[in-house]
Enzyme design. Structure first.
Site, mmCIF file in Angstrom:
data_model
loop_
_atom_site.group_PDB
_atom_site.id
_atom_site.type_symbol
_atom_site.label_atom_id
_atom_site.label_comp_id
_atom_site.label_asym_id
_atom_site.label_seq_id
_atom_site.Cartn_x
_atom_site.Cartn_y
_atom_site.Cartn_z
ATOM 1 N N CYS A 101 0.745 -1.237 -0.031
ATOM 2 C CA CYS A 101 0.115 0.051 -0.372
ATOM 3 C C CYS A 101 0.864 1.228 0.028
ATOM 4 O O CYS A 101 0.475 2.295 -0.421
ATOM 5 C CB CYS A 101 -0.943 0.125 1.152
ATOM 6 S SG CYS A 101 -1.856 -1.416 1.175
ATOM 7 N N HIS A 354 -8.895 3.021 -2.790
ATOM 8 C CA HIS A 354 -7.528 2.806 -2.624
ATOM 9 C C HIS A 354 -6.740 1.915 -3.561
ATOM 10 O O HIS A 354 -6.711 0.560 -3.300
ATOM 11 C CB HIS A 354 -7.655 2.211 -1.054
ATOM 12 C CG HIS A 354 -6.012 2.098 -0.368
ATOM 13 N ND1 HIS A 354 -4.883 2.512 -0.986
ATOM 14 C CD2 HIS A 354 -5.932 0.803 0.324
ATOM 15 C CE1 HIS A 354 -4.006 1.711 -0.395
ATOM 16 N NE2 HIS A 354 -4.525 0.878 0.424
ATOM 17 N N CYS A 385 -0.843 2.678 6.814
ATOM 18 C CA CYS A 385 -0.876 1.130 7.141
ATOM 19 C C CYS A 385 -0.327 0.677 5.970
ATOM 20 O O CYS A 385 -0.806 0.813 4.758
ATOM 21 C CB CYS A 385 -1.804 0.359 7.880
ATOM 22 S SG CYS A 385 -3.527 0.287 7.009
ATOM 23 N N GLY A 387 0.572 -3.666 4.207
ATOM 24 C CA GLY A 387 0.441 -4.899 4.056
ATOM 25 C C GLY A 387 1.678 -5.655 4.761
ATOM 26 O O GLY A 387 2.760 -5.399 4.584
#
Length: 406
Positions: A101, A354, A385, A387
């Site tokens: 991300c 996203h 955050c 992954g």
């Protein structure tokens, strides 16, 4: 014997400008279903150059483009291939980068480090994710030792499960609270769109559909204006029976690309490039993969400590809303109210979408535009955050700060 070369001085790095494509819904009915991922990046690069004719293309020293799933039209060293397709001189190099991300965020921090060191003067950095063509995890082969040796909990490999785990860790963050936050995100996005805050950063993209012919994508597809808490309460919890994470209080599966121009401040002034914000510092931190959503907390603490700042110095927050519970865990840790006006004032990924590796530059682009409206604010952060158990935070300074407040 030659005299040793003096170490390079650290230079100020500035965020000049950022743009993005509209974000689409992943899948066969999404606006970008039949559009290539690399063409989305090309559109972004060309738009940055179109908006800034004062930047000679040959002055671009590097193109850093992130993608989480680096295969197909997101593979083949997409930073280089997109640069060539966009018409940049063949002398301009490029590379691909992956931090799930936080891909675009890492493209920015990595390229910015090169600028600060003196290896580059001007860089284009960004990210792309076409989750319709390349679902998250496509083609991966996790080492069986992750589970056999119990290195991670099995839930760590499914992001929705990690969000449910975060609810377990922080039981005071209820489903009702996450639904309320999600509804507020949709409402803030709708207000921002109505008031012209969302839109100026978008580059229209020509789309083609075998069924419908040619079209033009000019607006984000995921937002659901008018969403209520009552609507969200009715949604299924796909990751756990009677769970708390739903499609309504989490970001969706999306397609889109982002890009920005970074430069040494002296070079920006030389070329007449605008300065949207100055880089203060950044940090990435690892956490337990099964609760990856807590990653922004230690990343922010570390970034603030290294910059000599505290959370009270931050006047604007752009937090990626992968899951509402993850944002609320961050806010609770730092004693910030759910509805604090400093946080995601134009809505977030729950509304916008996203597209994984692209999202970091969306946060930065919005923060830079907010800085221009808020000379009373000196510092802001972009945080997310990541992954497999990480968090990333970048601290920025407002060049428009009037010196009268923090």
């Amino acid at each position: 014997m030659a005299a040793p070369v003096a170490p390079a001085r650290v230079r100020n790095v500035v965020f000049v400008d950022g743009v993005r494509t509209p974000f689409g819904k992943a899948g066969p009915k999404g606006i970008f279903a039949e559009t290539r991922a690399d063409d989305l990046v090309v559109k972004v690069i060309r738009e940055l150059l179109r908006r800034h004719p004062e930047l000679p293309p040959e002055r671009v020293d590097e193109v850093a483009i992130a993608a989480t799933t680096q295969t197909g039209d997101q593979g083949l060293t997409i930073g280089r291939t997109a640069a060539l397709l966009a018409g940049l001189p063949k002398s301009v190099p490029g590379y691909a980068i992956d931090r799930m991300c936080a891909g675009a965020m890492t493209a920015v921090t990595t390229a910015a480090s090169g600028i600060a060191f003196g290896a580059y003067d001007v860089v284009i950095a960004g990210g792309v994710e076409h989750m319709g063509r390349h679902p998250m995890g496509e083609g991966v082969d996790p080492n069986p030792r992750f589970l056999a040796d119990k290195l991670v909990d099995p839930s760590a490999l499914v992001m929705g499960n990690t969000a449910e785990n975060l609810h377990d860790r922080y039981p005071h963050i209820t489903k009702e609270r996450t639904d309320a936050y999600a509804a507020a995100s949709q409402a803030k996005y709708a207000d921002a769109l109505k008031n012209g805050k969302i839109g100026p950063e978008l580059v229209p993209v020509a789309t083609r559909s075998a069924e419908h012919g040619w079209g033009l994508a000019t607006a984000d597809e995921p937002p659901r204006p008018g969403t209520t808490v009552e609507d969200l309460a009715k949604l299924k919890t796909p990751f756990r029976p009677h769970g708390r994470v739903t499609a309504g209080n989490a970001a969706g599966l999306n397609d889109g690309a982002t890009g920005c121009i970074l430069a040494d401040e002296e070079t920006a002034n030389e070329l007449g490039l605008p300065i949207g914000m100055r880089l203060v510092g950044y940090s990435f931190m690892g956490v337990e993969p099964e609760v990856m959503g807590v990653g922004p907390v230690p990343a922010t603490e570390k970034a603030l400590k290294r910059a000599g700042l505290t959370i009270d110095d931050i006047g604007l927050f752009e937090i990626n809303e992968a899951f509402a519970v993850q944002v609320l865990a961050f806010l609770d840790h730092f004693g910030i109210a759910d509805d604090d006006p400093r946080v995601n004032q134009w809505g977030g990924a729950i509304a916008t979408g996203h597209p994984l590796a692209s999202s970091g530059v969306r946060l930065m682009t919005q923060l830079a535009r907010q800085f221009a409206e808020r000379p009373d604010v000196r510092y802001g952060i972009t945080t997310m955050c990541i992954g497999i158990g990480m968090g990333g935070t970048v601290i920025w300074e407002n060049p428009h700060w009037n010196g009268e407040a923090k």
